[in-house]
Every structure is written in C-alpha cells, then in structure tokens.
Design a protein around this motif. Structure first.
Motif, mmCIF file in Angstrom:
data_model
loop_
_atom_site.group_PDB
_atom_site.id
_atom_site.type_symbol
_atom_site.label_atom_id
_atom_site.label_comp_id
_atom_site.label_asym_id
_atom_site.label_seq_id
_atom_site.Cartn_x
_atom_site.Cartn_y
_atom_site.Cartn_z
ATOM 1 N N GLN A 50 0.824 -1.206 0.000
ATOM 2 C CA GLN A 50 0.000 0.000 0.000
ATOM 3 C C GLN A 50 0.860 1.259 0.000
ATOM 4 O O GLN A 50 0.541 2.232 -0.698
ATOM 5 C CB GLN A 50 -0.921 -0.011 1.214
ATOM 6 N N ALA A 51 1.937 1.253 0.778
ATOM 7 C CA ALA A 51 2.819 2.417 0.820
ATOM 8 C C ALA A 51 3.478 2.643 -0.536
ATOM 9 O O ALA A 51 3.603 3.788 -0.999
ATOM 10 C CB ALA A 51 3.884 2.229 1.902
ATOM 11 N N THR A 54 0.845 3.983 -2.975
ATOM 12 C CA THR A 54 0.523 5.369 -2.627
ATOM 13 C C THR A 54 1.613 6.317 -3.104
ATOM 14 O O THR A 54 1.334 7.351 -3.733
ATOM 15 C CB THR A 54 0.344 5.522 -1.112
ATOM 16 N N SER A 55 2.856 5.966 -2.803
ATOM 17 C CA SER A 55 3.977 6.799 -3.217
ATOM 18 C C SER A 55 4.046 6.921 -4.730
ATOM 19 O O SER A 55 4.229 8.018 -5.282
ATOM 20 C CB SER A 55 5.290 6.207 -2.688
ATOM 21 N N VAL A 58 1.223 9.235 -6.005
ATOM 22 C CA VAL A 58 1.461 10.653 -5.706
ATOM 23 C C VAL A 58 2.529 11.228 -6.627
ATOM 24 O O VAL A 58 2.369 12.332 -7.188
ATOM 25 C CB VAL A 58 1.866 10.831 -4.229
ATOM 26 N N ASN A 112 -4.077 3.395 7.002
ATOM 27 C CA ASN A 112 -3.697 4.772 7.281
ATOM 28 C C ASN A 112 -2.191 4.925 7.408
ATOM 29 O O ASN A 112 -1.621 5.884 6.919
ATOM 30 C CB ASN A 112 -4.393 5.263 8.553
ATOM 31 N N LEU A 115 -0.660 4.831 4.008
ATOM 32 C CA LEU A 115 -0.888 6.049 3.233
ATOM 33 C C LEU A 115 -0.092 7.210 3.800
ATOM 34 O O LEU A 115 0.620 7.904 3.074
ATOM 35 C CB LEU A 115 -2.385 6.392 3.235
ATOM 36 N N GLY A 119 3.555 6.163 2.746
ATOM 37 C CA GLY A 119 3.445 6.478 1.328
ATOM 38 C C GLY A 119 3.802 7.915 1.024
ATOM 39 O O GLY A 119 4.552 8.220 0.093
ATOM 40 N N THR A 120 3.268 8.809 1.824
ATOM 41 C CA THR A 120 3.579 10.225 1.730
ATOM 42 C C THR A 120 3.438 10.844 3.117
ATOM 43 O O THR A 120 2.495 10.485 3.838
ATOM 44 C CB THR A 120 2.640 10.938 0.717
#
Length: 215
Positions: A50-51, A54-55, A58, A112, A115, A119-120
């Motif tokens: 997920q990270a 997400t990264s 973005v 969460n 993310l 991720g950011t």
C-alpha cells in the motif's frame, strides 16, 4: 525502435540516482519497522504494498499535473516541503513518546499508516516530487524524456517495495524488544529529518522572498 530510442538513458540514470538518494531505501527500513512492528507478518506485507502504490500514485500525479496543481491552489513548493516536515515531526514525536504496548486497532490503521506517513510524505516527499518534476522539465515533453522518467520511477518503487517487504524478516529476527529499541532510534532520526525539511523550506522561502524583493 530500440529501447534506447524510446528512453533517454542519461536522464533515466540521473533520475533514478536522484530518487534513490532522496528516498533512501536503507533509511526507510527502521521507520517502516517502527510503524508496523506490532502488525502481523501479513499486515506488514500489505502495508509495504500500500505504501509503495501510494507513493507511486502521488509521484506520477505530480509528474503529470504537479505544476498546474500548485499553481491552481497557489501553493509554493516551500509550503509543501514545510507541511511535509511538520507532519513527519508529529509522527516522530508519536514514535518517541507513544506507548510501546499499544496494539494496532483494526485493518483501517494499517491502511492509514501505509498512506500517511509511509506512502507520503516519507516516500513521496517534497524532495522526490521536485526531483521528478525537474526531470520531466528536462525531458522536454518528448517520448524519450517521459520514458526515462516513468522507467526510473517504476524501478525506484520496485526497490522501495523490496526493501520494505524483506524488512519483515528483519522484524521477526529482532523480536519485540529489538523493534521497540529501533522505534525510538527511528523516531529520533525521523525528527532530525523533519527538522531539516522545515529548515530547508524556511531558508528556501527567505531566498525566494529576497529575489522577489519582499524582504
């Protein structure tokens, strides 16, 4: 057409090297373990995926639309960097002052954490975003230029995923006590990183203000 004809190899090498230095895979390991140390092995692997996604999302978003998004919202890059630094500092304080015995609540917490802040702004932070936006500009909106940026971003995120994925085994080796110690150390390091981001943003704002004749 050959691969070198579709991809600017020099720009690819430059972009990948820059992202590697900024995103710092080795430095991500202790933070990832600190934030996911109480998770199950499966949840840790899910958080890594997920990270990474997400990264990647973005960075690609800002590569394509970043200039227009910031202009539309009238947000300077210094403001983005400052807010990212403040967010990371809050996370660092939670790692340093939080209760080690606290258990993760539900799967929602895993999402969460993946993310924000993994991720950011930890992976897809202002530095990585700016680096990609600069590379896109250097590519001149050509096919080889865009190809170089896309390949570099994909390769970098494969590296980041593999780093976090195999840190799960490191977590099992360290045990709960080792992860707790690593949590405190990573909290201190993350606080230093956040402070540096805030300082860089403040100094960059001062320089831009002087150039604009504001001060």
């Amino acid at each position: 057409m050959s691969f070198s004809g579709l991809v600017d190899m020099a720009l690819l090498a430059t972009t990948f090297t820059t992202l590697f230095v900024i995103m710092d895979p080795a430095g991500t390991i202790p933070v990832f373990l600190a934030l996911t140390g109480t998770y199950s092995k499966e949840d840790q692997r899910r958080a890594a995926v997920q990270a990474t996604i997400t990264s990647f999302g973005v960075i690609v978003l800002f590569a394509v639309l970043g200039k227009y998004i910031l202009q539309f919202l009238q947000i300077s890059m210094e403001s983005l960097q400052l807010s990212g630094g403040v967010l990371l500092f809050l996370v660092a304080m939670e790692l340093l002052m939080g209760h080690d015995s606290a258990e993760p609540d539900t799967g929602d917490r895993n999402v969460n954490v993946a993310l924000v802040p993994l991720g950011t702004p930890l992976l897809a932070g202002p530095g990585a975003i700016v680096a990609v936006m600069v590379s896109v500009n250097q590519g001149g909106n050509t096919v080889p230029g865009w190809g170089a940026v896309v390949v570099a971003v994909v390769l970098m995120h494969v590296v980041m995923w593999a780093t976090m994925r195999f840190s799960v085994e490191l977590s099992r080796f360290l045990g709960k006590g080792g992860v707790m110690i690593l949590t405190k150390i990573s909290g201190l390091l993350l606080a230093a990183i956040a402070t540096q981001m805030i300082m860089d943003a403040v100094f960059a704002f001062i320089r831009s203000s002087r150039l604009a004749g504001m001060i």
